[in-house]
Design a protein around this motif. Sequence first.
Motif, PDB file in Angstrom:
ATOM      1  N   LYS A  22       0.754  -1.257   0.110  1.00 57.11           N
ATOM      2  CA  LYS A  22       0.260  -0.170   0.015  1.00 57.11           C
ATOM      3  C   LYS A  22       0.821   0.747   0.051  1.00 57.11           C
ATOM      4  CE  LYS A  22      -4.166   2.172   2.217  1.00 57.11           C
ATOM      5  NZ  LYS A  22      -3.078   3.386   2.471  1.00 57.11           N
ATOM      6  N   GLU A  26       1.088   3.930  -3.154  1.00 51.63           N
ATOM      7  CA  GLU A  26       0.662   5.695  -2.778  1.00 51.63           C
ATOM      8  C   GLU A  26       1.794   6.124  -3.095  1.00 51.63           C
ATOM      9  OE1 GLU A  26      -0.184   6.052   1.477  1.00 51.63           O
ATOM     10  OE2 GLU A  26      -2.371   5.103   1.056  1.00 51.63           O
ATOM     11  N   ALA A  29       1.420   6.542  -6.982  1.00 50.81           N
ATOM     12  CA  ALA A  29       0.476   7.842  -7.714  1.00 50.81           C
ATOM     13  C   ALA A  29       1.312   9.496  -7.446  1.00 50.81           C
ATOM     14  CB  ALA A  29      -0.918   7.530  -6.328  1.00 50.81           C
ATOM     15  N   GLN A  30       2.223   9.735  -6.404  1.00 52.93           N
ATOM     16  CA  GLN A  30       2.837  10.710  -6.336  1.00 52.93           C
ATOM     17  C   GLN A  30       3.598  10.582  -7.039  1.00 52.93           C
ATOM     18  OE1 GLN A  30       3.681  11.741  -2.432  1.00 52.93           O
ATOM     19  NE2 GLN A  30       2.257  10.481  -1.313  1.00 52.93           N
ATOM     20  N   GLU A  33       2.093  11.665 -11.184  1.00 52.19           N
ATOM     21  CA  GLU A  33       1.716  13.115 -10.514  1.00 52.19           C
ATOM     22  C   GLU A  33       2.885  14.458 -11.216  1.00 52.19           C
ATOM     23  OE1 GLU A  33      -0.694  16.899  -7.708  1.00 52.19           O
ATOM     24  OE2 GLU A  33      -0.082  15.057  -7.029  1.00 52.19           O
ATOM     25  N   LEU A  54      -5.402  -0.401  -6.342  1.00 56.80           N
ATOM     26  CA  LEU A  54      -5.013   0.262  -7.138  1.00 56.80           C
ATOM     27  C   LEU A  54      -6.893   0.598  -7.232  1.00 56.80           C
ATOM     28  CD1 LEU A  54      -3.309  -1.357  -9.812  1.00 56.80           C
ATOM     29  CD2 LEU A  54      -2.601   0.864  -8.562  1.00 56.80           C
ATOM     30  N   ASP A  56      -8.312   2.038  -4.964  1.00 54.80           N
ATOM     31  CA  ASP A  56      -8.200   3.118  -4.047  1.00 54.80           C
ATOM     32  C   ASP A  56      -7.590   4.548  -4.721  1.00 54.80           C
ATOM     33  OD1 ASP A  56      -9.658   2.102  -2.310  1.00 54.80           O
ATOM     34  OD2 ASP A  56      -8.566   1.345  -1.380  1.00 54.80           O
ATOM     35  N   GLN A  57      -6.769   4.285  -5.322  1.00 59.08           N
ATOM     36  CA  GLN A  57      -5.865   5.340  -6.404  1.00 59.08           C
ATOM     37  C   GLN A  57      -5.892   5.644  -7.359  1.00 59.08           C
ATOM     38  OE1 GLN A  57      -4.110   6.804  -4.465  1.00 59.08           O
ATOM     39  NE2 GLN A  57      -3.616   5.339  -2.853  1.00 59.08           N
ATOM     40  N   LEU A  60      -4.724   6.253 -10.526  1.00 56.19           N
ATOM     41  CA  LEU A  60      -3.361   4.634 -11.148  1.00 56.19           C
ATOM     42  C   LEU A  60      -4.141   3.995 -12.351  1.00 56.19           C
ATOM     43  CD1 LEU A  60      -1.103   3.763  -8.217  1.00 56.19           C
ATOM     44  CD2 LEU A  60      -0.704   5.940  -9.533  1.00 56.19           C
ATOM     45  N   THR A  61      -5.737   4.621 -12.469  1.00 53.01           N
ATOM     46  CA  THR A  61      -6.455   3.406 -13.358  1.00 53.01           C
ATOM     47  C   THR A  61      -6.566   4.806 -14.811  1.00 53.01           C
ATOM     48  OG1 THR A  61      -7.980   5.276 -12.843  1.00 53.01           O
ATOM     49  CG2 THR A  61      -7.820   2.675 -11.384  1.00 53.01           C
TER      50      THR A  61
END
Length: 237
Positions: A22, A26, A29-30, A33, A54, A56-57, A60-61
């Motif tokens: 996890k 995360e 994900a940063q 960006e 994924l 929950d992010q 990232l999809t």
Amino acid sequence: MDKTEARLTLAVDVMGSDQGPKEIIEGVAQAVEFSPRGTEFVLYGRQEVVEPILEDQPMLTNARVSISHAPEVVGMEEKPIAGIKGKKNSSMSLALLALKNGEADALLSCGNTGCLMAGGAIRLRTLEGVERPALCTIWPGRERYFTLLDAGANPHAKPFHILQSAVLGSNYARLALGLVRPKVGLLTIGTEEGKGNDVIHETHEMLKDIDGSIINYAGLIEGFQIFENVVDVVVCD
């Protein structure tokens, strides 16, 4: 950060972390960006574990992030050679294989350091003339960043290992920090000739004798000097 188009594939060992996948995801994900638009992330790990995270992010999809299923995990307690050779379908092993085969340009892993070093040496090989890989760290100095190595890969380094670290560090500083002739310093307890142990003495003499076009050796340095940007590459035992 410049987000112009660039083609780069980063293999991420999602399962290799003390904190679990996890935290790694995360972080990805940063990175998505702030990374250039052409950067792609391939997440190596157990699909049944990675997919729910994924979801929950939302960032990232998209097509820039994909999963490469790796059913095995190299544990933090495993021995270096056994961990790599015994688990060829682990997230770390498959990510290393992707790097070797040119399917990825770089690899990120927060997993078992010994296994990662061994896997790098076995799968990717070292530079010609370099016997062992080294852990290279980038530190902030007063005016600019500098590199320090070896930061723990070789606890019983011999003089020629430290010399090889100087070669690795110099090449890295040229490529990563954009320095044309990075200065190399050997960390010891004093800058006077004769200070330090026998390993430092022998390494110092070897560095003085090497071709300056290969290593721009600036001499001995003390701990308080490393943040003053006296040198660009710090090598130590």
